[in-house]
Enzyme design. Structure first.
Site, mmCIF file in Angstrom:
data_model
loop_
_atom_site.group_PDB
_atom_site.id
_atom_site.type_symbol
_atom_site.label_atom_id
_atom_site.label_comp_id
_atom_site.label_asym_id
_atom_site.label_seq_id
_atom_site.Cartn_x
_atom_site.Cartn_y
_atom_site.Cartn_z
ATOM 1 C CG ASP A 189 40.165 42.952 49.145
ATOM 2 O OD1 ASP A 189 40.827 41.948 48.820
ATOM 3 O OD2 ASP A 189 39.066 43.242 48.637
ATOM 4 C CB SER A 232 36.162 45.973 37.949
ATOM 5 O OG SER A 232 35.250 45.922 39.033
ATOM 6 C CG HIS A 252 38.639 39.476 46.643
ATOM 7 N ND1 HIS A 252 38.636 40.813 46.974
ATOM 8 C CD2 HIS A 252 38.144 39.417 45.380
ATOM 9 C CE1 HIS A 252 38.151 41.513 45.968
ATOM 10 N NE2 HIS A 252 37.841 40.680 44.990
#
EC number: 3.4.21.-
Length: 1028
Positions: free
Chosen positions: A151, A233, A120
């Site tokens: 991801d 983060s 993402h």
């Protein structure tokens, strides 16, 4: 730009962030407000994670204690591999809207220049960005791989660009992740350059978290720990005491709990090794989502004791098995597997883990696999052909008529359990702005022809002429039960290019190509129609007013003048049927860079154009071709006498359903008002006008209409007035007020004679003062008596509230008005009514008698030509819309710092990423002054592509600052809109990127979509998907 990479945008202090419409990701609140994320509007909904996950073991850890020497040595080594990633997705694509954000990554191959981060972050759509190393060296990054499901993604940088530090890499050790392992998360937490968070792994077998309607990982287990990471983060390495990366930070919770979710590194390690060898990263799928379910749930689904015993014996530490959750229709497993099937074996191998399942599928693309499942206690064996996961992951999109389209992705299909096919609208704009929703539509048919995929859709769109109206059939992906049918107006004149963008993994860019030139518009033909009849209206003259109304639809291809919308619809009043003249609210037609269509008798649609924009009184005169309308349109009779307070009248208006309503009423008040200024971004507003209110509840429900006498004479227009944006709801206030028709006559009479008025105005805004105030401020008793005699109904004078910033050719002089001046006379006439100010329209200089500081003074007041106040040019540069400061800016500011004013900016653009905000003035480029648009265009044209430059800017609050920005001609080429009466549209568009656009026509890219532009300040955010 702060050295630590955090963006600090300069703006008007009072501006607010405008929420987008449909949430895509859901982020942790900061300071009691939701923080926008990679594609996350501030009003994002928060979704619950399945209950099973909330019962997981959590080992809470407080802030890191004084680290041991071993940990200190590890951290010192790790931080040199961690980078802060600043990036943009330039246009909406798949699950994500266009956006600018920050995240984290870490070097996994120092020699070749590979950085591992989240998928993402790498983005499914067009990406551009850069990374900052620990020593604050910066270099560009480009995507080389983004996984279709999991991801993670890999970026590439040039190792030779890092000259002042020795590059180090982190080794990936997925097998080192164990329950109880102490870890550190080293990254760009909460947008800070470097944060180190401590925690302990508590679970290895968590199902992938659900982030809501946006991108979600699946078909993998996640690692759970308590580390309290937040926005920015994403992509951080999770390291053990040996300095090895054992997981990848991916998401966290939004309810304040310190729980974080990490992606295991098995599949990222495999992908990295393939890329190192120059091999494609094969990904297989049977279009089935599996989830881990514990043995007790599997038993309820029909797992037999014999198979449970076999699994526990083969894997003593396993507590769960894979269960089919979603099987996509028309996929390889459709009709073979069912939801609730417990997976036992694949190709004869006992299997309980995602990693091994991925291994088998990825190595079997194009082949057949055998699956043994238990269904209700019965063994079922099926064979499924393994498909290519990359083939159902879109790698191209088409832009046409203002919208952006691609094939429906596996991500979206899995989320809603539908077949992975169809045309998905990822940017619902221009002709395809459906029901005021930014994305999520599936187009089933266009012009009565099916569009099952992007190729079919493209072929259909190639044949549709400009300005055609076609029927489309569509559904929203969140409500597939409801099929919508709409008529859309195909715009191929403001958006002439039909372009395809294809992802190029070699360059990291998306390559654009033109597909087809627009088909010319068909010649309009005259059409016949009849008006409806108003039943129950006793006065025939009043009933006939319906023949004087037309519906007006205005579409803006570019956001100018701080106007917040790209499309507006309302009603106008025909004032000359023979010439096709219509008066309409300026809140509906705000400027002349637009498409206007009018609908006569709810039947005939014809184009119109702007003839006149009133600078103060909130109306626009437009004109259509009356020869195309064969209907009994009637010119409204306008009263020459002002309506009075208490006078009875008939209210005729249009409600929110565009239905006409009628009510007898009376005028309750006539008050001199000015519409409140918008604090966040100046935009057109009406000032110095007499507002009429009436005694009927319909007045608040109707945006447009008239007040009419029983003789059929229109006494006042009922108009909507665009007001301020409320800080709490971020919604625009609209006022509904009457405007007396005699105030129109000086303008309309000239236009009917074929003369376009060139009005002049006093450079000020005024408000009413009563005699008690006037006396205190120094107005003599003699003048107070004259006021009472001149205006018996309202004893008032006008005080200057604000003096506008004058155009450059006007300099301050002693004969200028000042705030607090009370106007007594203009050219010898006592001024007690707003209408008496109209004498300024035709005079270059007015003789004025005023009261200032208790003293009467005579002044020679110069008036300002209003044609200089309307926008006639806009430059789109690096995603920012630049123009001369429009009239509303001059009304609200005391000094113009330059004539290069930022009116709007596109999300995902350099302007957005580097913090150049609406309401800023640009005064210099690379140290060279740019007082106007010509000098600005000249200087920025000298800057090479992908090169940093300096802009000196001044905020609306007079705060100077410097922004450094990198030019991006590939996605955001400079273009212009220039008013040109000789052109059919009244404007011409020019591209400055002549190498790629030799025709000089601006490409129709999603970054010029006005719905993807902000005309007010909105914070740049950090990426961190979170769940509740």
């Amino acid at each position: 730009m702060d050295l630590n990479g955090e963006t600090s945008t300069k703006r008007k202090r009072s501006s607010v962030a405008a929420p987008a419409e449909r949430p895509a990701k859901h982020l942790k609140p900061e300071s009691s407000t939701l923080t926008p994320g990679d594609a996350t509007p501030a009003n994002g909904t928060v979704y619950d994670v399945e209950d099973e996950e909330d019962t997981g073991r959590v080992m809470p850890i407080g802030p890191a204690q004084a680290d041991s020497p071993e940990w200190q040595a590890t951290i010192e080594k790790v931080v040199k591999s961690v980078v802060s990633i600043h990036f943009c997705q330039t246009c909406s694509f798949d699950t994500d809207l266009s956006m600018s954000s920050q995240a984290t990554g870490f070097v996994v191959d120092a020699e070749r220049g590979y950085i591992l981060t989240n998928r993402h972050v790498v983005c499914a759509g067009p990406f551009w960005g850069y990374c900052i190393f620990d020593n604050h060296e910066e270099c560009d990054v480009r995507p080389v791989y983004r996984d279709p499901v999991h991801d993670f993604g890999i970026l590439k940088f040039d190792p030779k660009a890092i000259r002042y530090m020795e590059l180090t890499e982190l080794k990936l050790r997925p097998e080192a992740a164990r329950v109880g392992c102490e870890i550190r998360v080293v990254g760009n937490d909460a947008g800070e350059k470097l944060s180190i968070l401590s925690g302990v792994i508590s679970r290895l077998d968590r199902n992938a978290p659900e982030y809501g309607d946006g991108y979600c990982d699946f078909n993998t287990n996640y690692i759970q720990a308590a580390a309290a990471a937040s926005g920015g983060s994403s992509g951080s390495p999770v390291v053990n005491i040996d300095g090895h990366a054992i997981a990848l930070q991916a998401g966290g919770r939004a309810d304040g709990a310190a729980t974080d979710y990490f992606l295991p590194l098995d599949r990222p390690l495999r992908a990295l090794e393939c890329i190192r060898r120059g091999e494609p990263v094969a990904r297989g799928t049977i279009q089935t989502q599996w989830i881990l379910k514990p043995f007790d749930e599997c038993r309820r689904l029909g797992l037999t004791p014999e198979w449970e015993a076999a699994v526990r014996k083969a894997s003593p530490h396993e507590t769960s098995m894979l269960v089919a959750e979603i099987i996509l229709p028309e996929g390889p497993a459709d009709g073979k597997l069912e939801e609730g099937d417990v997976l036992l074996q694949v190709n004869g191998e006992l299997l309980t883990q995602f990693i091994r399942l991925d291994d088998i599928l990825d190595s079997s693309v194009g082949k057949t696999v055998r699956l043994l499942v238990q269904r209700g206690g019965q063994n079922v064996e099926v064979e499924c052909e393994v498909g290519d996961l990359h083939a159902i992951t879109p790698d191209r999109f088409v832009t046409v008529a203002g919208g952006t389209f691609h094939n429906l992705s596996y991500q979206q299909a899995r989320l809603y359990a539908i077949a992975a096919r169809g045309v998905y609208v990822c940017e619902a704009a221009g002709s395809f702005k459906l029901e005021n929703t930014l994305s999520g539509w599936i187009i089933d048919a266009v012009d009565k022809r099916p569009t099952r995929n992007l190729d079919e859709f493209t072929e259909v769109m190639k044949t549709i002429p400009d300005r055609a109206r076609v029927v489309i059939s569509y559904r929203h992906i969140r409500d597939l039960h409801t099929r919508g049918t709409s008529i859309v107006y195909i715009d191929r004149h403001w958006h002439p290019k039909m372009r395809m963008a294809i992802r190029n993994d070699e360059t990291g860019l998306w390559d654009f190509s033109d597909l087809a030139d627009p088909v010319p518009a068909e010649t309009p033909v005259p059409r016949k129609a009849d008006f409806i009849q108003l039943d129950g209206v006793s006065q025939p003259a009043v009933a006939d007013i319906v023949r004087s109304f037309v519906r007006v639809s205005c579409t803006m291809p570019l956001k100018l003048d701080g106007y917040p919308q790209a499309k507006k619809t309302g009603f106008g009043l025909v004032i000359d049927a023979e010439k096709g003249l219509v008066v309409v609210s300026r809140a509906i037609v705000p400027y002349n860079l637009c498409d206007i269509n009018i609908t006569v008798a709810d039947s005939i649609i014809v184009a119109a154009k702007v003839i006149f924009l009133h600078p103060l009184q909130n109306y626009t005169i437009i004109q259509y071709d009356p020869s195309l309308v064969q209907a009994p349109v009637q010119s409204a009779k306008l009263s020459t006498e002002y309506i009075k307070q208490g006078q009875e009248t008939i209210f005729v208006g249009f409600n929110q359903n565009f239905r006409i309503v009628v009510a007898k009423t009376a005028v309750t008040d006539i008050t001199t008002v000015s519409i409140p200024a918008n604090a966040s971004a100046p935009r057109y507003r009406a000032i110095n006008l007499d507002a009429i209110t009436v005694d009927t509840g319909l007045s608040g429900q109707c945006t447009n209409g008239v007040l009419i006498g029983e003789d059929g004479v229109v006494q006042a227009l009922w108009l909507n007035y665009l007001g301020e944006r409320t800080p709490s709801s971020h919604k625009d206030v609209e006022y509904h007020l009457g405007f007396a028709t005699p105030a129109l006559l000086p303008v309309t009479s000239k236009i009917q004679q074929g003369i376009i008025p060139k009005l002049r105005i006093l450079n000020m805004e005024s408000y009413v003062v009563q005699m008690s105030q006037a006396r205190i401020m120094g107005v003599s008793e003699e003048w107070i008596q004259k006021v009472a005699q001149a205006n018996p109904s309202r004893h008032q004078l006008f005080m200057v509230r604000k003096v506008d910033c004058p155009p450059p050719q006007f300099t301050d002089n002693a004969d200028s008005l000042q705030e607090g001046d009370i106007i007594l006379t203009l050219d010898g006439q006592l001024i007690t009514r707003v209408s008496e100010l109209d004498k300024m329209y035709e005079k270059e200089v007015l003789d004025a008698l005023i009261v200032r500081n208790g003293q009467e003074m005579h002044l020679k007041l110069p008036t300002v030509p209003t044609e200089d106040l309307e926008t006639d040019r806009a430059v789109v540069f690096c995603g920012a819309v630049l123009q001369k400061p429009h009239h509303a800016v001059r009304q609200q500011i005391s000094k113009l710092h330059s004539e290069v004013y930022v009116s709007a900016r596109s999300r995902g653009s350099p302007a957005y990423q580097y913090g150049l905000a609406p309401t800023n003035f640009i005064t210099a480029v690379n140290g060279v002054p740019t007082p106007n648009l010509d000098s600005f265009v000249r200087e920025v044209s000298k800057i090479p592509d992908n090169t940093y430059f300096r802009l000196r800017a001044v905020t609306f609050d007079n705060v100077p600052w410097v922004v450094t920005m990198k030019k991006n001609d590939h996605y955001f080429p400079m273009s212009e809109y220039v008013k040109d009466p000789s052109q059919p549209l009244g404007w011409r568009t020019v591209s400055h990127d002549r190498d790629r656009h030799k025709d000089g026509i601006t490409p129709d890219a999603a970054n010029l979509n006005p719905d993807a532009m902000d005309e007010v300040y909105e914070e740049v955010s950090d990426v961190e998907p979170e769940v509740d």
